[in-house]
Scaffold this motif. Structure first.
Motif, PDB file in Angstrom:
ATOM      1  N   VAL A 177       0.894  -0.968   0.329  1.00  0.00           N
ATOM      2  CA  VAL A 177      -0.221   0.217   0.387  1.00  0.00           C
ATOM      3  C   VAL A 177       0.874   0.876  -0.440  1.00  0.00           C
ATOM      4  O   VAL A 177       0.681   2.536  -0.467  1.00  0.00           O
ATOM      5  CB  VAL A 177      -1.212  -0.050   1.105  1.00  0.00           C
ATOM      6  CG1 VAL A 177      -1.359   1.221   1.053  1.00  0.00           C
ATOM      7  CG2 VAL A 177      -1.844  -1.066   0.551  1.00  0.00           C
ATOM      8  N   ARG A 178       2.162   1.274   0.626  1.00  0.00           N
ATOM      9  CA  ARG A 178       2.479   2.374   0.692  1.00  0.00           C
ATOM     10  C   ARG A 178       3.336   2.969  -0.689  1.00  0.00           C
ATOM     11  O   ARG A 178       3.558   3.412  -0.669  1.00  0.00           O
ATOM     12  CB  ARG A 178       3.802   2.183   1.720  1.00  0.00           C
ATOM     13  CG  ARG A 178       3.079   3.118   3.386  1.00  0.00           C
ATOM     14  CD  ARG A 178       4.106   2.701   4.556  1.00  0.00           C
ATOM     15  NE  ARG A 178       4.913   1.477   4.555  1.00  0.00           N
ATOM     16  CZ  ARG A 178       5.219   0.450   5.815  1.00  0.00           C
ATOM     17  NH1 ARG A 178       4.525   0.648   6.309  1.00  0.00           N
ATOM     18  NH2 ARG A 178       5.685  -0.319   6.067  1.00  0.00           N
ATOM     19  N   THR A 179       3.992   1.219  -1.662  1.00  0.00           N
ATOM     20  CA  THR A 179       4.649   1.390  -2.440  1.00  0.00           C
ATOM     21  C   THR A 179       3.784   2.026  -3.357  1.00  0.00           C
ATOM     22  O   THR A 179       3.749   3.146  -4.441  1.00  0.00           O
ATOM     23  CB  THR A 179       4.861   0.759  -3.001  1.00  0.00           C
ATOM     24  OG1 THR A 179       5.549  -0.537  -2.175  1.00  0.00           O
ATOM     25  CG2 THR A 179       5.978   0.046  -3.966  1.00  0.00           C
ATOM     26  N   LEU A 180       2.499   1.779  -3.797  1.00  0.00           N
ATOM     27  CA  LEU A 180       1.582   2.057  -4.605  1.00  0.00           C
ATOM     28  C   LEU A 180       1.636   3.832  -3.913  1.00  0.00           C
ATOM     29  O   LEU A 180       0.989   4.642  -4.846  1.00  0.00           O
ATOM     30  CB  LEU A 180       0.184   2.120  -4.093  1.00  0.00           C
ATOM     31  CG  LEU A 180      -0.983   1.950  -5.138  1.00  0.00           C
ATOM     32  CD1 LEU A 180      -0.469   1.836  -6.840  1.00  0.00           C
ATOM     33  CD2 LEU A 180      -2.104   1.268  -4.428  1.00  0.00           C
ATOM     34  N   VAL A 181       0.857   4.297  -2.771  1.00  0.00           N
ATOM     35  CA  VAL A 181       0.934   6.282  -2.130  1.00  0.00           C
ATOM     36  C   VAL A 181       2.351   6.752  -3.000  1.00  0.00           C
ATOM     37  O   VAL A 181       2.357   7.816  -3.674  1.00  0.00           O
ATOM     38  CB  VAL A 181       0.518   5.843  -1.220  1.00  0.00           C
ATOM     39  CG1 VAL A 181       0.421   7.448  -0.206  1.00  0.00           C
ATOM     40  CG2 VAL A 181      -0.966   5.443  -0.445  1.00  0.00           C
ATOM     41  N   PHE A 182       3.561   5.754  -2.511  1.00  0.00           N
ATOM     42  CA  PHE A 182       4.695   6.592  -2.864  1.00  0.00           C
ATOM     43  C   PHE A 182       4.205   6.446  -4.211  1.00  0.00           C
ATOM     44  O   PHE A 182       5.108   7.791  -4.743  1.00  0.00           O
ATOM     45  CB  PHE A 182       5.750   5.667  -2.038  1.00  0.00           C
ATOM     46  CG  PHE A 182       6.989   6.457  -3.269  1.00  0.00           C
ATOM     47  CD1 PHE A 182       7.294   7.101  -1.899  1.00  0.00           C
ATOM     48  CD2 PHE A 182       7.822   6.023  -3.693  1.00  0.00           C
ATOM     49  CE1 PHE A 182       8.677   7.971  -1.811  1.00  0.00           C
ATOM     50  CE2 PHE A 182       9.137   7.129  -3.951  1.00  0.00           C
ATOM     51  CZ  PHE A 182       9.568   7.622  -3.097  1.00  0.00           C
ATOM     52  N   ILE A 183       4.089   5.597  -5.441  1.00  0.00           N
ATOM     53  CA  ILE A 183       4.360   5.573  -6.796  1.00  0.00           C
ATOM     54  C   ILE A 183       3.641   6.880  -7.051  1.00  0.00           C
ATOM     55  O   ILE A 183       3.147   7.736  -8.169  1.00  0.00           O
ATOM     56  CB  ILE A 183       4.629   4.328  -7.050  1.00  0.00           C
ATOM     57  CG1 ILE A 183       5.753   3.532  -7.115  1.00  0.00           C
ATOM     58  CG2 ILE A 183       4.280   4.769  -8.936  1.00  0.00           C
ATOM     59  CD1 ILE A 183       6.986   4.157  -7.735  1.00  0.00           C
ATOM     60  N   ARG A 184       2.233   6.938  -6.528  1.00  0.00           N
ATOM     61  CA  ARG A 184       1.322   8.040  -6.783  1.00  0.00           C
ATOM     62  C   ARG A 184       2.076   9.078  -6.489  1.00  0.00           C
ATOM     63  O   ARG A 184       0.377   9.898  -7.451  1.00  0.00           O
ATOM     64  CB  ARG A 184      -0.395   7.073  -6.877  1.00  0.00           C
ATOM     65  CG  ARG A 184      -0.297   5.866  -7.598  1.00  0.00           C
ATOM     66  CD  ARG A 184      -0.086   5.865  -9.313  1.00  0.00           C
ATOM     67  NE  ARG A 184      -0.806   4.708  -9.981  1.00  0.00           N
ATOM     68  CZ  ARG A 184       0.335   3.785 -10.016  1.00  0.00           C
ATOM     69  NH1 ARG A 184       1.656   4.173 -10.435  1.00  0.00           N
ATOM     70  NH2 ARG A 184       0.408   2.231 -10.718  1.00  0.00           N
ATOM     71  N   ASN A 185       2.093   9.431  -5.622  1.00  0.00           N
ATOM     72  CA  ASN A 185       2.712  10.625  -5.333  1.00  0.00           C
ATOM     73  C   ASN A 185       3.203  11.613  -6.234  1.00  0.00           C
ATOM     74  O   ASN A 185       4.244  11.496  -5.514  1.00  0.00           O
ATOM     75  CB  ASN A 185       2.952  10.420  -3.957  1.00  0.00           C
ATOM     76  CG  ASN A 185       2.834  11.848  -2.963  1.00  0.00           C
ATOM     77  OD1 ASN A 185       2.884  13.162  -4.045  1.00  0.00           O
ATOM     78  ND2 ASN A 185       2.781  12.058  -2.031  1.00  0.00           N
TER      79      ASN A 185
END
Length: 217
Positions: A177-185
């Motif tokens: 989840v943190r990976t997805l949030v980081f990439i989409r930021n």
């Protein structure tokens, strides 16, 4: 017809973008970075000019001393680090945070090696009798210490930013989840771009300084 043409002309004039509109759309961090790079460039240009003038006025022939071999090694290391940081945007676009972390870590390590080689280069200058201060010091020799030390200081500033970003990447890579949030930021993408721009600038700056030292030492 004339009134319609004038109306269209006024509408087109209103829609025509201002020459400053593109500048206004630049992110504040990018504007701050560009201003910082301009200021750094001006400072080093002034220092290099002062070094060259002092060196020529000394009357000493060039090639009197050998430029520290550690300066040459550090140049190679910094060029390699510029290549590694250049891979970061591609890895980010591929959502490969694991490889991105290794890429940033390798760049950080190479930056630390560069700084260490610079210190060894200063010690080599001392063994040649080129002291920063005291009876054995010279004005042109002092400039070499000053210019290279200031460059290392600016590199260390970039390394601190790099370390902070590396820790964020490692933290985000531990959870999907943190990976997805980081990439989409988009803010993180911009940070990575700013870091790459600054690092390449520091790299090119040192290559230019090294060339000046090589021909004027």
């Amino acid at each position: 017809m004339n009134s319609e043409h004038e109306h269209e002309h006024r509408v087109g004039a209103r829609r025509r973008p201002s020459p400053f509109s593109r500048i206004e759309r630049l992110p504040p961090l990018l504007v701050a970075l560009y201003l910082a790079l301009v200021a750094i460039t001006v400072m080093f240009v002034m220092l290099v000019v002062a070094y060259v003038v002092t060196r020529l006025r000394s009357g000493l022939p060039t090639g009197l001393y050998a430029l520290p071999r550690y300066f040459s090694l550090s140049t190679i290391v910094l060029v390699v680090s510029s290549y590694t940081i250049g891979q970061a945007p591609r890895l980010y676009a591929q959502d490969n945070l694991g490889s991105l972390a290794r890429c940033l870590g390798a760049t950080l390590l190479l930056g630390a090696i560069f700084a260490g080689l610079q210190v060894l280069g200063w010690r080599e200058l001392l063994t040649q009798g080129v002291a920063f201060q005291g009876p054995a010091s010279s004005s042109s020799g002092q400039f070499i210490y000053l210019i290279s030390a200031l460059h290392v200081a600016h590199l260390l500033g970039g390394m601190l930013f790099l370390l902070a970003l590396l820790l964020r990447v490692i933290h985000a890579n531990r959870d999907a989840v943190r990976t997805l949030v980081f990439i989409r930021n988009p803010y993180h993408r911009r940070q990575l771009s700013l870091l790459g721009t600054y690092w390449h600038f520091i790299d090119v700056l040192w290559v230019v300084l090294f060339a000046v030292f090589l021909f004027m030492y």
